[in-house]
Write a protein that holds these residues in place. Structure first.
Motif, PDB file in Angstrom:
ATOM      1  N   ASP A  10       0.835  -1.208   0.000  1.00 52.55           N
ATOM      2  CA  ASP A  10       0.000   0.000   0.000  1.00 52.55           C
ATOM      3  C   ASP A  10       0.869   1.257   0.000  1.00 52.55           C
ATOM      4  O   ASP A  10       0.605   2.219   0.710  1.00 52.55           O
ATOM      5  N   GLY A  28      -0.767   3.714  -3.505  1.00 49.58           N
ATOM      6  CA  GLY A  28      -1.232   2.386  -3.130  1.00 49.58           C
ATOM      7  C   GLY A  28      -0.644   1.271  -3.977  1.00 49.58           C
ATOM      8  O   GLY A  28      -1.376   0.506  -4.599  1.00 49.58           O
ATOM      9  N   GLY A  65       1.843   3.553   3.819  1.00 46.66           N
ATOM     10  CA  GLY A  65       2.282   2.199   3.524  1.00 46.66           C
ATOM     11  C   GLY A  65       3.678   1.933   4.038  1.00 46.66           C
ATOM     12  O   GLY A  65       4.242   2.720   4.802  1.00 46.66           O
TER      13      GLY A  65
END
Length: 331
Positions: A10, A28, A65
């Motif tokens: 992500d 992402g 992420g």
């Protein structure tokens, strides 16, 4: 060599521009690269592939992420990055710019050994790295400078500099884009040899899907900060699911089964992400009416991030509808 698994989970990177605009370079991304395999990351300029590569090697901290190294989140402190960068080496795009013109070949290759303070036989390790990169006999190049080398030799010196640290993975950003066709083939053959003989993993960043076809075990195609199609290279090339992949594939000279597709509209703008599928303003399937049953979804319904998996998959409303239709007809 123990092997290594490098993962993006992500992963997002955004930049605040002058004037207050936000450029979403990466949004992402899920990607996995392992020792012993070659993965190609393909896309046009501005697709986010170099940003993803820089994030994977720790040069660009993510906005969201994480990067996982053998399942453990990568830290961005110097004490975390230094041992990591011995195992994951990046080969930059432009060998002429990446090599210090004042440094000899020997000093360029030895630089990493010195930065990491390794207690090794420096001359022997430099010679071995140059030989592994195909520069033989290595001693003849020790005192030469970059301007005395050919483009292919300079690229090999960059590769040797990475090999001197005995890494598990190489991340190569457009490693052959500046080289003649004959030299391109030699460098690609070298990467395949290093994978076979040393068990190295390689992430090759490229705009050329034909290059991926020639060298990669798996291919991930990026558009506007997202991976839009990924899978085993043979499957991606034989049966591309996403219209963007089909367009990139149609201009590969070695593949003549597809009519060339010229992508219309503006190149990706990371400050203006479209609603729905981010490729829809340039999608040939929409323009030709082939996506009439899903065109509303293409323009309004966002697509989920592709998960990292071994199968062939695409983030595309049309591809999903086609797959659902095939499953229904076979059911």
């Amino acid at each position: 060599m123990t092997g290594l698994t490098l993962e993006a989970r992500d992963l997002a990177v955004a930049f605040l521009l002058r004037g207050g605009e936000v450029a979403t370079a990466l949004d992402g991304a899920d990607l996995t690269v392992r020792s012993g395999e070659i993965v190609a990351l393909v896309g046009e300029s501005g697709s986010g592939k170099t940003t993803l590569a820089r994030a994977l090697v720790g040069l660009q901290p993510p906005s969201r992420g994480e990067v996982l190294v053998d399942g453990v989140s990568l830290g961005y402190r110097t004490r975390d990055l230094k041992p990591f960068r011995r195992r994951v080496q990046m080969i930059l795009q432009d060998p002429a710019g990446a090599l210090n013109p004042r440094h000899t070949v020997y000093d360029s290759v030895a630089e990493g050994l010195r930065l990491h303070g390794l207690s090794v036989n420096e001359e022997q390790q430099v010679a071995e790295a140059l030989a592994m990169a195909g520069l033989r006999p290595p001693e003849r190049l020790f005192l030469r400078y970059p301007h005395e080398l050919s483009g292919g030799q300079r690229q090999r010196v960059l590769i040797a500099g990475a090999l001197a640290l005995k890494p598990d993975l190489l991340i190569a950003d457009e490693p052959v884009s500046s080289l003649d066709a004959s030299i391109r083939g030699e460098i690609l053959a070298l990467l395949l040899k290093l994978r076979a003989e040393l068990g190295l993993g390689v992430l090759v960043v490229t705009h050329d899907l034909g290059l991926a076809w020639n060298i990669a075990d798996r291919t991930a195609v990026m558009y506007l900060g997202r991976i839009v199609e990924a899978g085993p290279t043979e499957e991606v090339v034989a049966a591309p699911q996403h219209p963007y992949t089909q367009a990139l594939l149609s201009v590969v000279p070695e593949i003549d089964r597809l009519e060339p597709v010229v992508l219309e509209g503006e190149v990706p703008d990371p400050t203006r992400i479209p609603r729905g599928c981010r490729f829809h303003p340039r999608c040939p399937a929409l323009a030709s009416g082939l996506a009439v049953l899903v065109e509303d979804a293409c323009r309004t319904v966002p697509l989920p991030v592709l998960p990292a998996s071994e199968g062939h998959r695409a983030a595309c409303h049309l591809a999903a509808a086609r797959l659902e239709s095939e499953e229904w007809s076979h059911g």
